[in-house]
Design an enzyme around this catalytic site. Structure first.
Site, PDB file in Angstrom:
ATOM      1  CE1 TYR A 120      -2.564  -3.004   2.737  1.00 54.92           C
ATOM      2  CE2 TYR A 120      -3.771  -2.326   0.793  1.00 54.92           C
ATOM      3  CZ  TYR A 120      -3.609  -3.183   1.859  1.00 54.92           C
ATOM      4  OH  TYR A 120      -4.491  -4.213   2.052  1.00 54.92           O
TER       5      TYR A 120
ATOM      6  N   PRO B 190     -12.162  -1.804  -0.031  1.00 56.47           N
ATOM      7  CG  PRO B 190     -11.585  -1.696  -2.279  1.00 56.47           C
ATOM      8  CD  PRO B 190     -12.549  -1.166  -1.286  1.00 56.47           C
TER       9      PRO B 190
HETATM   10  P1  FAS Z   1     -20.962 -11.057  -5.615  1.00 50.19           P
HETATM   11  O1  FAS Z   1     -21.485  -9.697  -5.942  1.00 50.19           O
HETATM   12  O2  FAS Z   1     -19.569 -11.421  -6.002  1.00 50.19           O
HETATM   13  O3  FAS Z   1     -21.909 -12.176  -6.260  1.00 50.19           O
HETATM   14  C1  FAS Z   1     -23.314 -12.031  -6.228  1.00 50.19           C
HETATM   15  C2  FAS Z   1     -23.879 -12.799  -7.419  1.00 50.19           C
HETATM   16  O4  FAS Z   1     -25.301 -12.715  -7.367  1.00 50.19           O
HETATM   17  C3  FAS Z   1     -23.439 -12.205  -8.760  1.00 50.19           C
HETATM   18  O5  FAS Z   1     -22.922 -13.196  -9.597  1.00 50.19           O
HETATM   19  C4  FAS Z   1     -24.721 -11.592  -9.325  1.00 50.19           C
HETATM   20  O6  FAS Z   1     -24.786 -11.688 -10.733  1.00 50.19           O
HETATM   21  C5  FAS Z   1     -25.791 -12.440  -8.666  1.00 50.19           C
HETATM   22  N1  FAS Z   1     -27.087 -11.767  -8.514  1.00 50.19           N
HETATM   23  C6  FAS Z   1     -27.319 -10.467  -8.247  1.00 50.19           C
HETATM   24  N2  FAS Z   1     -28.642 -10.225  -8.193  1.00 50.19           N
HETATM   25  C7  FAS Z   1     -29.262 -11.421  -8.442  1.00 50.19           C
HETATM   26  C8  FAS Z   1     -30.621 -11.830  -8.519  1.00 50.19           C
HETATM   27  N3  FAS Z   1     -31.618 -10.962  -8.310  1.00 50.19           N
HETATM   28  N4  FAS Z   1     -30.896 -13.127  -8.804  1.00 50.19           N
HETATM   29  C9  FAS Z   1     -29.875 -14.010  -8.981  1.00 50.19           C
HETATM   30  N5  FAS Z   1     -28.560 -13.693  -8.920  1.00 50.19           N
HETATM   31  C10 FAS Z   1     -28.279 -12.403  -8.652  1.00 50.19           C
HETATM   32  N6  FAS Z   1     -12.958  -7.486  -2.025  1.00 50.19           N
HETATM   33  C11 FAS Z   1     -11.694  -7.624  -1.582  1.00 50.19           C
HETATM   34  O7  FAS Z   1     -11.481  -8.297  -0.568  1.00 50.19           O
HETATM   35  N7  FAS Z   1     -10.645  -7.031  -2.262  1.00 50.19           N
HETATM   36  C12 FAS Z   1     -10.851  -6.304  -3.416  1.00 50.19           C
HETATM   37  O8  FAS Z   1      -9.915  -5.785  -4.016  1.00 50.19           O
HETATM   38  C13 FAS Z   1     -12.150  -6.152  -3.910  1.00 50.19           C
HETATM   39  N8  FAS Z   1     -12.390  -5.454  -5.079  1.00 50.19           N
HETATM   40  C14 FAS Z   1     -13.686  -5.308  -5.516  1.00 50.19           C
HETATM   41  C15 FAS Z   1     -13.985  -4.584  -6.704  1.00 50.19           C
HETATM   42  C16 FAS Z   1     -15.313  -4.416  -7.153  1.00 50.19           C
HETATM   43  C17 FAS Z   1     -15.596  -3.649  -8.425  1.00 50.19           C
HETATM   44  C18 FAS Z   1     -16.378  -4.959  -6.395  1.00 50.19           C
HETATM   45  C19 FAS Z   1     -17.821  -4.769  -6.825  1.00 50.19           C
HETATM   46  C20 FAS Z   1     -16.104  -5.689  -5.224  1.00 50.19           C
HETATM   47  C21 FAS Z   1     -14.762  -5.872  -4.792  1.00 50.19           C
HETATM   48  N9  FAS Z   1     -14.445  -6.597  -3.637  1.00 50.19           N
HETATM   49  C22 FAS Z   1     -13.183  -6.758  -3.180  1.00 50.19           C
HETATM   50  C23 FAS Z   1     -15.473  -7.217  -2.880  1.00 50.19           C
HETATM   51  C24 FAS Z   1     -15.844  -8.494  -3.614  1.00 50.19           C
HETATM   52  O9  FAS Z   1     -14.716  -9.311  -3.744  1.00 50.19           O
HETATM   53  C25 FAS Z   1     -16.966  -9.105  -2.822  1.00 50.19           C
HETATM   54  O10 FAS Z   1     -16.691  -9.102  -1.430  1.00 50.19           O
HETATM   55  C26 FAS Z   1     -17.291 -10.508  -3.260  1.00 50.19           C
HETATM   56  O11 FAS Z   1     -17.535 -10.497  -4.641  1.00 50.19           O
HETATM   57  C27 FAS Z   1     -18.495 -10.948  -2.450  1.00 50.19           C
HETATM   58  O12 FAS Z   1     -18.981 -12.103  -3.024  1.00 50.19           O
HETATM   59  P2  FAS Z   1     -20.558 -12.369  -3.079  1.00 50.19           P
HETATM   60  O13 FAS Z   1     -21.146 -12.063  -1.750  1.00 50.19           O
HETATM   61  O14 FAS Z   1     -20.709 -13.731  -3.668  1.00 50.19           O
HETATM   62  O15 FAS Z   1     -21.165 -11.249  -4.038  1.00 50.19           O
HETATM   63  C1  PHB Z   2      -6.015  -7.070  -4.757  1.00 47.08           C
HETATM   64  O1  PHB Z   2      -5.022  -7.805  -4.985  1.00 47.08           O
HETATM   65  O2  PHB Z   2      -6.942  -6.886  -5.595  1.00 47.08           O
HETATM   66  C2  PHB Z   2      -6.099  -6.371  -3.411  1.00 47.08           C
HETATM   67  C3  PHB Z   2      -5.102  -6.565  -2.468  1.00 47.08           C
HETATM   68  C4  PHB Z   2      -5.205  -5.927  -1.228  1.00 47.08           C
HETATM   69  C5  PHB Z   2      -6.304  -5.108  -0.975  1.00 47.08           C
HETATM   70  C6  PHB Z   2      -7.311  -4.941  -1.937  1.00 47.08           C
HETATM   71  C7  PHB Z   2      -7.202  -5.575  -3.163  1.00 47.08           C
HETATM   72  O3  PHB Z   2      -6.433  -4.487   0.233  1.00 47.08           O
END
Ligand code: FAS
Ligand code: PHB
Length: 390
Positions: A200, A292
């Site tokens: 970081y 994140p």
């Molecule tokens: P998800 O959102 O991954 O999955 C939910 C699923 O439900 C999706 O496939 C969606 O299509 C489906 N869905 C939605 N509505 C529905 C409906 N009505 N009917 C049926 N299906 C439906 N976390 C980190 O730890 N580090 C990171 O760097 C990080 N970067 C991220 C960047 C972005 C752009 C986003 C949005 C999140 C990020 N996250 C990060 C957090 C991310 O990793 C989430 O914590 C993780 O995807 C959570 O997983 P789910 O709870 O399964 O949700």
């Molecule tokens: C990543 O590898 O996407 C990453 C790592 C550390 C973080 C967030 C994202 O705190």
């Protein structure tokens, strides 16, 4: 169709819950709104707590992670004008971290579901939970223009922040808490060798992060204003800004190359309580979002699934104790991670309205962290992930 557990959402939470329940003999089905290709196209998290590694291994999807993942002892913090500070989770928390992309985990989960004959129905439209307060809840959805019904004992809402599950809980029951941050993260994926460790960077120009997916796949982020447009950030401008935020000795080691993915994620803290309504249980982003900065989002989804799968399996073995305690137990961990992610976000980012006092106080806190083993131990045990509750 009738199953014991109907799961809404085929991201990491829904697929992992399906996998663990199936291995324990609890039959289930996953209803996913998008195509498998779309789900796999999302580039998101990259760092796993060791507790998450162990949950994935016990779910039978650890083999590729152990082969291709990058076990490391913690994460660096570089801040302008000072040396590098290392969040040494192995030394202070007795646990390493694992760098292994969420996309890979989702691929591994889909492969495991296919291998076990698990039922994942994708492109399911208008998925709707019904009769949540009765003895016989059910799901309806539409596929190929036909409306279908799935009767179940329980429904798991694993459909992410924009899903349907949370919205069916009455406003008189659901309480949400939210904090929006005045910036986002502009992320880039490039087929270049990453830095040796995840770092970081705290800089007057803003936060930056150097991470990795494998020895030839790097993930980088820079803090950006909320109104940032991707088209205003060609690769060379991104690389120049990223390097400007790292100390020269690290910046000089960053290997640049064409981006193969570029996206902007807004930062928010969000918690929905309770995580249960009758026969509906929320898990993952459906119930909470964290910035994140602390790498907690995916790890929280995995810990929710650990608690919920344990509770559902215990129910079918005659013990409802964990089901009754699920929401409170999951929320204790959620709030711990939400607070930690908020604290680290405040420490490492520049806020548009920050005062000189804010800046000096943060510099002092980083100096205290660098000097105090007690402070480092506290930071490391939170970054590495606290043990699951029994
Ligand atoms: P998800 O959102 O991954 O999955 C939910 C699923 O439900 C999706 O496939 C969606 O299509 C489906 N869905 C939605 N509505 C529905 C409906 N009505 N009917 C049926 N299906 C439906 N976390 C980190 O730890 N580090 C990171 O760097 C990080 N970067 C991220 C960047 C972005 C752009 C986003 C949005 C999140 C990020 N996250 C990060 C957090 C991310 O990793 C989430 O914590 C993780 O995807 C959570 O997983 P789910 O709870 O399964 O949700
Ligand atoms: C990543 O590898 O996407 C990453 C790592 C550390 C973080 C967030 C994202 O705190």
């Amino acid at each position: 169709m009738r199953v014991q557990v109907g799961i809404i959402g085929g991201g990491p939470a829904g697929l992992l819950l399906s996998q663990i329940l199936h291995r324990a003999g609890v039959d289930n089905v996953v209803l996913e709104a998008r195509s498998r290709a779309y789900v796999l196209s999302r580039i998101r998290a990259g760092v796993l707590e060791w507790g998450s590694v162990e949950v994935l291994r016990s779910a039978g999807i650890g083999e590729r992670m152990d082969r291709e993942g990058h076990v490391h002892d913690g994460t660096g913090i570089a801040w302008s004008g000072r040396g590098r500070f290392f969040i040494d989770t192995r030394k202070y928390a007795g646990k390493p971290m694992m760098a292994y992309g969420q996309t890979n985990i989702t691929e591994d989960l889909f492969a495991a579901r296919d291998a076990m004959g698990g039922l994942v129905i994708d492109e399911a439209e208008d998925v709707t939970p019904h009769e949540l307060n009765g003895e016989r809840p059910y799901l309806s959805y539409r596929k190929h223009g036909e409306t279908q019904r799935i009767d179940c004992d329980f429904i798991a809402g694993c459909d992410g922040f924009h899903g349907v599950s949370r919205s069916v809980i009455p406003a008189s029951v659901l309480h949400t808490v939210e904090k929006l941050y005045p910036f986002g993260w502009l992320g880039v994926l490039s087929e270049t060798p990453p830095l040796e460790e995840i770092v970081y960077a705290r800089h007057a120009r803003g936060f930056a992060l150097a991470s990795q997916r494998n020895p030839m796949l790097s993930r980088y982020y820079i803090q950006c204003p909320l109104d940032t447009q991707i088209e205003d950030w060609p690769d060379d401008k991104f690389w120049a800004e990223l390097k400007a935020r790292f100390p020269p000795e690290l910046a000089d080691r960053i290997v640049t190359g064409p981006s193969i993915e570029k996206s902007i994620a807004p930062l928010r803290s969000f918690v929905a309580e309770p995580m249960r309504y009758g026969r509906l249980f929320l898990a993952g982003d459906a119930a909470h979002i964290v910035p994140p900065t602390g790498a907690k989002g995916l790890n929280l989804a995995i810990s929710d699934v650990f608690y919920l799968s344990r509770a559902l399996i215990a129910h079918y073995r005659g013990n409802d104790g964990y089901l009754e305690r699920y929401s409170d137990m999951a929320l204790r961990r959620v709030w711990g991670a939400a607070r930690f992610s908020w604290w680290l976000t405040l420490l490492l980012h520049r806020f548009p309205d920050q005062t000189e006092f804010d800046e000096r106080a943060r510099e002092s806190e980083l100096d205290y962290l660098a000097r105090s083993e007690h402070a480092q131990r506290s930071l490391c045990e939170q970054y590495a992930g606290l043990p699951f509750e029994d």
